[in-house]
Design a protein around this motif. Sequence first.
Motif, PDB file in Angstrom:
ATOM      1  N   LEU A 292       0.828  -1.208   0.000  1.00  0.00           N
ATOM      2  CA  LEU A 292       0.000   0.000   0.000  1.00  0.00           C
ATOM      3  C   LEU A 292       0.864   1.261   0.000  1.00  0.00           C
ATOM      4  O   LEU A 292       0.498   2.274  -0.589  1.00  0.00           O
ATOM      5  CB  LEU A 292      -0.937  -0.001   1.212  1.00  0.00           C
ATOM      6  CG  LEU A 292      -2.071  -1.032   1.205  1.00  0.00           C
ATOM      7  CD1 LEU A 292      -2.828  -0.993   2.530  1.00  0.00           C
ATOM      8  CD2 LEU A 292      -3.024  -0.782   0.033  1.00  0.00           C
ATOM      9  N   GLN A 295       2.323   2.310  -3.665  1.00  0.00           N
ATOM     10  CA  GLN A 295       1.406   2.502  -4.783  1.00  0.00           C
ATOM     11  C   GLN A 295       1.944   3.591  -5.715  1.00  0.00           C
ATOM     12  O   GLN A 295       2.558   4.560  -5.280  1.00  0.00           O
ATOM     13  CB  GLN A 295       0.019   2.876  -4.271  1.00  0.00           C
ATOM     14  CG  GLN A 295      -0.665   1.783  -3.457  1.00  0.00           C
ATOM     15  CD  GLN A 295      -0.990   0.559  -4.301  1.00  0.00           C
ATOM     16  OE1 GLN A 295      -1.980   0.530  -5.025  1.00  0.00           O
ATOM     17  NE2 GLN A 295      -0.146  -0.445  -4.231  1.00  0.00           N
ATOM     18  N   GLN A 300      -2.994   7.403  -3.330  1.00  0.00           N
ATOM     19  CA  GLN A 300      -3.469   6.075  -2.940  1.00  0.00           C
ATOM     20  C   GLN A 300      -2.662   5.481  -1.781  1.00  0.00           C
ATOM     21  O   GLN A 300      -3.058   4.457  -1.220  1.00  0.00           O
ATOM     22  CB  GLN A 300      -3.431   5.128  -4.147  1.00  0.00           C
ATOM     23  CG  GLN A 300      -4.431   5.481  -5.225  1.00  0.00           C
ATOM     24  CD  GLN A 300      -4.377   4.528  -6.402  1.00  0.00           C
ATOM     25  OE1 GLN A 300      -3.489   3.682  -6.504  1.00  0.00           O
ATOM     26  NE2 GLN A 300      -5.337   4.653  -7.309  1.00  0.00           N
ATOM     27  N   ARG A 301      -1.555   6.104  -1.448  1.00  0.00           N
ATOM     28  CA  ARG A 301      -0.759   5.624  -0.308  1.00  0.00           C
ATOM     29  C   ARG A 301      -1.391   6.108   0.988  1.00  0.00           C
ATOM     30  O   ARG A 301      -1.919   7.215   1.055  1.00  0.00           O
ATOM     31  CB  ARG A 301       0.680   6.140  -0.415  1.00  0.00           C
ATOM     32  CG  ARG A 301       1.406   5.676  -1.651  1.00  0.00           C
ATOM     33  CD  ARG A 301       2.735   6.384  -1.844  1.00  0.00           C
ATOM     34  NE  ARG A 301       3.061   6.424  -3.283  1.00  0.00           N
ATOM     35  CZ  ARG A 301       3.787   7.353  -3.854  1.00  0.00           C
ATOM     36  NH1 ARG A 301       4.287   8.371  -3.137  1.00  0.00           N
ATOM     37  NH2 ARG A 301       4.015   7.305  -5.157  1.00  0.00           N
ATOM     38  N   GLN A 318      -7.298  -2.097   2.654  1.00  0.00           N
ATOM     39  CA  GLN A 318      -7.595  -1.846   1.250  1.00  0.00           C
ATOM     40  C   GLN A 318      -6.770  -2.796   0.369  1.00  0.00           C
ATOM     41  O   GLN A 318      -5.632  -3.137   0.702  1.00  0.00           O
ATOM     42  CB  GLN A 318      -7.258  -0.390   0.948  1.00  0.00           C
ATOM     43  CG  GLN A 318      -7.297   0.005  -0.508  1.00  0.00           C
ATOM     44  CD  GLN A 318      -6.728   1.400  -0.729  1.00  0.00           C
ATOM     45  OE1 GLN A 318      -6.593   2.176   0.206  1.00  0.00           O
ATOM     46  NE2 GLN A 318      -6.372   1.698  -1.964  1.00  0.00           N
ATOM     47  N   PRO A 320      -4.327  -3.591  -2.457  1.00  0.00           N
ATOM     48  CA  PRO A 320      -3.354  -2.785  -3.210  1.00  0.00           C
ATOM     49  C   PRO A 320      -3.472  -3.031  -4.705  1.00  0.00           C
ATOM     50  O   PRO A 320      -3.887  -4.107  -5.141  1.00  0.00           O
ATOM     51  CB  PRO A 320      -2.003  -3.283  -2.676  1.00  0.00           C
ATOM     52  CG  PRO A 320      -2.266  -4.692  -2.252  1.00  0.00           C
ATOM     53  CD  PRO A 320      -3.684  -4.703  -1.728  1.00  0.00           C
TER      54      PRO A 320
END
Length: 339
Positions: A292, A295, A300-301, A318, A320
């Motif tokens: 994660l 990314q 998105q991190r 979440q 990845p």
Amino acid sequence: MGATRRRECYNKINQSQTHPEDEPLAFDIEAIRTATNNFSDENKLGQGGFGPVYKGLLPNGQLVAVKRLASCSGQGESEFTNEIALMANLQHPNLVKLLGYCLDLEGNERILVYEFVTNKSLDRFIFDPIKRAEMDWATRYKIIEGLAQGLLYLHEKSRLKVIHRDVKASNILLDKDMNPKIADFGLARLFSDDQTHVTMSKVPGTYGYMAPEYLYHRRCSVKSDIFSFGVLILEIMSGQRNTMFDGQHEVDIRSVVWRNWRDRTPLNIVDPNLMREGSSNQMMRCIHIGLLCVQKIAQQRPETGRIVKMLKSHETLQIPSQPSIFHTDNATESEIELS
């Protein structure tokens, strides 16, 4: 370097220290020479990017690490004043502590004096086959958690908002109890509370740990540090450097981890020394968090505080997506997609 330029360097250090109670001590050059036995080879701990580091002994019996920079000009001067200005205002168990400095205007010496950290740097352990075997899962997990706490302090909890810009295994020191301490703040940048990123004129740092938006577009942010932290997690988990050899080919650790994650065999990348003990679920979770953090798209991190919570909780994470993978082709860095 001329006397005027050296004096400007000295004044910049003094002006940057806005909290007198936290000011590092100004050491005399002769005291430093005595402490390090005149920078003897026997006292040399290693070689950093801007000069050697020596073990020193102060008159009160305290051991210190003495970082000796080569000259007080150009990028080196900026690194020196920047590190003092920042470290004078930062105090956390997972950051190395700056005790003082020496700016010898006549001898053109710039020296930083840090607390002595017994076990030196993380890379000396995880990339050494013998020492790596001695690092059990509890120790590695403690290091990952401690690093997350140190970054949380830098990014969100300190009175300054700091982006380190060079989070890597050789810049993580380990004390006698194997607690991690983030070191080497020469490249660090201060951010204001309302700043999300800044575009740099240059891109200093270490290839392999650099986020794609920083490497290719010079955009630096908190998420750049998080990317580097993600790479570091994968190195700690695997015991391998971020660039390794697969047969005769050089491959990126992110590509290896992603392929195993995609094939539902993520534990294949875990250092075999760890598979005899420790929690496979916890290991899987750390690999998941590492992915994660790396990314391709910065947004998105996860935020740093979120990472700390993910390490402590059992909540569902979440899923990845495929990270960006880098390779070097004819000395040209490029970004590729996995098939």
